[in-house]
Write an enzyme that holds these catalytic residues in place. Sequence first.
Site, short mmCIF file in Angstrom:
data_model
loop_
_atom_site.label_atom_id
_atom_site.label_comp_id
_atom_site.label_asym_id
_atom_site.label_seq_id
_atom_site.Cartn_x
_atom_site.Cartn_y
_atom_site.Cartn_z
N GLY A 31 0.80 -1.22 0.00
CA GLY A 31 0.00 0.00 0.00
C GLY A 31 0.83 1.27 0.00
N HIS A 34 2.30 4.41 -5.09
CA HIS A 34 2.96 5.48 -5.85
C HIS A 34 3.15 5.00 -7.29
CE1 HIS A 34 6.47 2.96 -5.34
NE2 HIS A 34 6.37 3.05 -4.02
N HIS A 37 4.36 1.40 -8.00
CA HIS A 37 3.31 0.38 -7.96
C HIS A 37 2.47 0.43 -9.24
CE1 HIS A 37 3.85 1.14 -3.46
NE2 HIS A 37 4.13 -0.13 -3.58
N GLY A 147 8.87 -5.59 -8.38
CA GLY A 147 9.79 -4.53 -8.79
C GLY A 147 11.24 -4.97 -8.64
N GLU A 148 12.09 -4.53 -9.56
CA GLU A 148 13.52 -4.79 -9.44
C GLU A 148 14.12 -4.05 -8.27
OE1 GLU A 148 15.41 -3.80 -13.13
OE2 GLU A 148 14.64 -5.57 -14.15
N ASP A 150 13.43 -3.99 -5.21
CA ASP A 150 13.69 -4.91 -4.09
C ASP A 150 14.35 -6.16 -4.69
OD1 ASP A 150 12.25 -3.47 -1.78
OD2 ASP A 150 10.83 -3.40 -3.43
#
Length: 286
Positions: A31, A34, A37, A147-148, A150
């Site tokens: 959550g 942004h 996401h 996402g890359e 992380d």
Amino acid sequence: VETCATVAAMRATAARLRQGGRRLALVPTMGALHDGHLALLAAARARADAVVVSIFVNPTQFGDPRDLALYPRSEAADAALLAGAGADALFLPAAAEIYPPGDETIVETTRLAGVFHGARRPGHFRGVATVVCKLFNIVAPDLAIFGEKDYQQLAVVRRLVRDLHLPVEIVAVPTVRAADGLALSSRNARLAPEDRAAAAVLARALDRAQALAAAGAPVEDLHEALRATVAAEPRARLVGLDIVDAEDFAPVQGRLTRRAGIMLSAEVGGVLLLDQREVDPPAGDR
Ligand code: AMP
């Protein structure tokens, strides 16, 4: 966007979304949404017929209860954003729904969970692997988007999907950044204005390292340049710096012969920031 608060409701909705052989994508998040996401959501829409976004601030991946309590939450704004961005359903479960009373089962990538970022945050990647496995079992998506940014989390998820033979395709999306290079993160909302400006040092350090790698510099020079760049910003404190092989996630030394991933974390104004960059050696060294 249809919101599901329980496992039963989510299962029923996911079954309906998959009807007629439609491909279903899952975008797991915590959550405070942004543009990073939203890039994941756009990648999901491009590859699937229906998209479920989950918002769950997973308690088992936080070592520090204070960090969990301070994690930003904006569920009403998130739901509005998702409706505008074309999500089909939102999974918004309570912690007791995901971890029923007496819950005792964990999922752990035994090596990968304990190295690099995981060595500094014991239990973190066990919490991540466990919740991702639960979410996959509840939603049963054909694909899931991560996402890359992380970078080690992505490696953990890929490993657990491979090892447990989970029928989910993992799609990675490049890091979305602010104009000054700072990787977008829900935690950025906690940065005071001076710290927000200082936070761009992570991306600057990674830019330098990437240029050095492209010029054929050994990994040790990359380490030194990254450390020196972060040290030059008085508001930042280096927390973690690891350079690993992009394929097998083993630490690398000397001259690069193939793609490597740099994982950098620093504390700025009491907020832990993570960033990452994949770097390639010059064409002649490959
Ligand atoms: P989070 O809500 O921070 O747990 O992140 C949920 C997903 O969004 C994870 O797969 C993250 O890697 C991804 N993500 C977070 N920030 C970014 C970003 N700036 N660019 C791309 N993906 C991101």
